[in-house]
Design an enzyme around this catalytic site. Structure first.
Site, short mmCIF file in Angstrom:
data_model
loop_
_atom_site.label_atom_id
_atom_site.label_comp_id
_atom_site.label_asym_id
_atom_site.label_seq_id
_atom_site.Cartn_x
_atom_site.Cartn_y
_atom_site.Cartn_z
N HIS A 117 23.55 -3.51 -24.91
CA HIS A 117 23.86 -2.09 -24.87
C HIS A 117 23.07 -1.38 -25.97
O HIS A 117 22.73 -1.97 -27.00
CB HIS A 117 25.35 -1.87 -25.07
N GLU A 130 23.87 0.70 -28.17
CA GLU A 130 24.49 0.77 -29.48
C GLU A 130 24.19 -0.50 -30.29
O GLU A 130 23.86 -0.43 -31.48
CB GLU A 130 26.02 0.93 -29.34
N CYS A 137 31.56 1.19 -25.23
CA CYS A 137 32.61 0.34 -24.66
C CYS A 137 33.41 -0.28 -25.81
O CYS A 137 33.08 -0.11 -26.98
CB CYS A 137 32.00 -0.74 -23.78
N CYS A 176 31.26 -2.65 -28.04
CA CYS A 176 30.32 -1.91 -28.88
C CYS A 176 31.06 -1.18 -30.00
O CYS A 176 30.57 -1.11 -31.13
CB CYS A 176 29.52 -0.93 -28.04
#
Length: 229
Positions: free
Chosen positions: A61, A63, A93, A96
């Protein structure tokens, strides 16, 4: 800086501008695009200079990619105060959010502001708790409004000549619906926003279902903004 030829060709604070169509499809609050786009800027030690960059999902992801890359950059100084601003097409999410919280606990000199276009799987309790944990750790989280969309257009988008003032103006209602749901998340209330997507034809439906607890704890002006009071 206004330009009749588009953005400044050589911007030392920005590594790559995204194209207008990318910005429109990634940050449209009505779209449920799977990929996530991150636009970010970093300010070290209260200086006026800002470092900007763009990023998209890879095997991780965005992040997580940012956190891993940030600490390996040559300009990283763990003992210098740093302000980071993210403009995310999807909210983090749960996993993350946990990674971000752990990162901030290891780097107390870093301050993080997050502006999001959409809430990612907002009915999942892990994602809701993750956002609350971020806020508890000092992160500011807000839904992108007209001001943030305009700022991103001018500073991150390779806009056409003489179109500095233009940006894709999305209906305010969708923004207000996400603002309302984020408020529910922060207060620990049940979800009130439901999003349904039909494949044939491809349509997305946003509906609001309020319970007594919502009416009791949500400020009236937020309900009025969505036409629910």
């Amino acid at each position: 800086m206004s330009s009749e030829t588009g953005p400044v060709a050589v911007d030392p604070t920005l590594r790559r501008r995204i194209e207008p169509h990318e910005f429109e499809v990634f940050f449209d609050p009505r779209e449920l695009r799977k990929e996530t786009c991150l636009l970010y800027e970093i300010n070290w030690g209260g200086r006026h200079s800002v470092w900007r960059h763009t990023s998209q999902n890879t095997s991780n992801h965005v992040e997580v990619n940012f956190l891993e890359k940030f600490t390996t950059e040559r300009y990283f100084r763990p003992n210098t105060r740093c302000s980071i601003t993210w403009f995310l097409s999807w909210s983090p999410c749960g996993e993350c959010s946990r990674a971000i919280t752990e990162f901030l606990s290891r780097h107390p000199y870093v301050t993080l502001f997050i502006y999001i276009a959409r809430l990612y799987h907002h009915t999942d309790q892990r994602n809701r708790q993750g956002l609350r944990d971020l806020i508890s750790s000092g992160v500011t989280i807000q839904i992108m409004t007209e001001q943030e969309y305009c700022y991103c257009w001018r500073n991150f988008v390779n806009y056409p000549p003489s179109n500095e003032a233009y940006w894709p103006r999305y209906p305010h209602l969708w923004v207000k619906l996400y603002v309302l749901e984020l408020y529910c998340i922060i207060l620990g209330l049940p979800p009130c926003l439901k999003i349904l997507r039909r494949k044939q034809p491809q349509l997305t439906f946003f509906t609001i279902t309020l319970q007594t607890c919502h009416y009791q704890r949500i400020p009236p002006h937020l309900l009025w903004a969505t036409g629910l009071k």
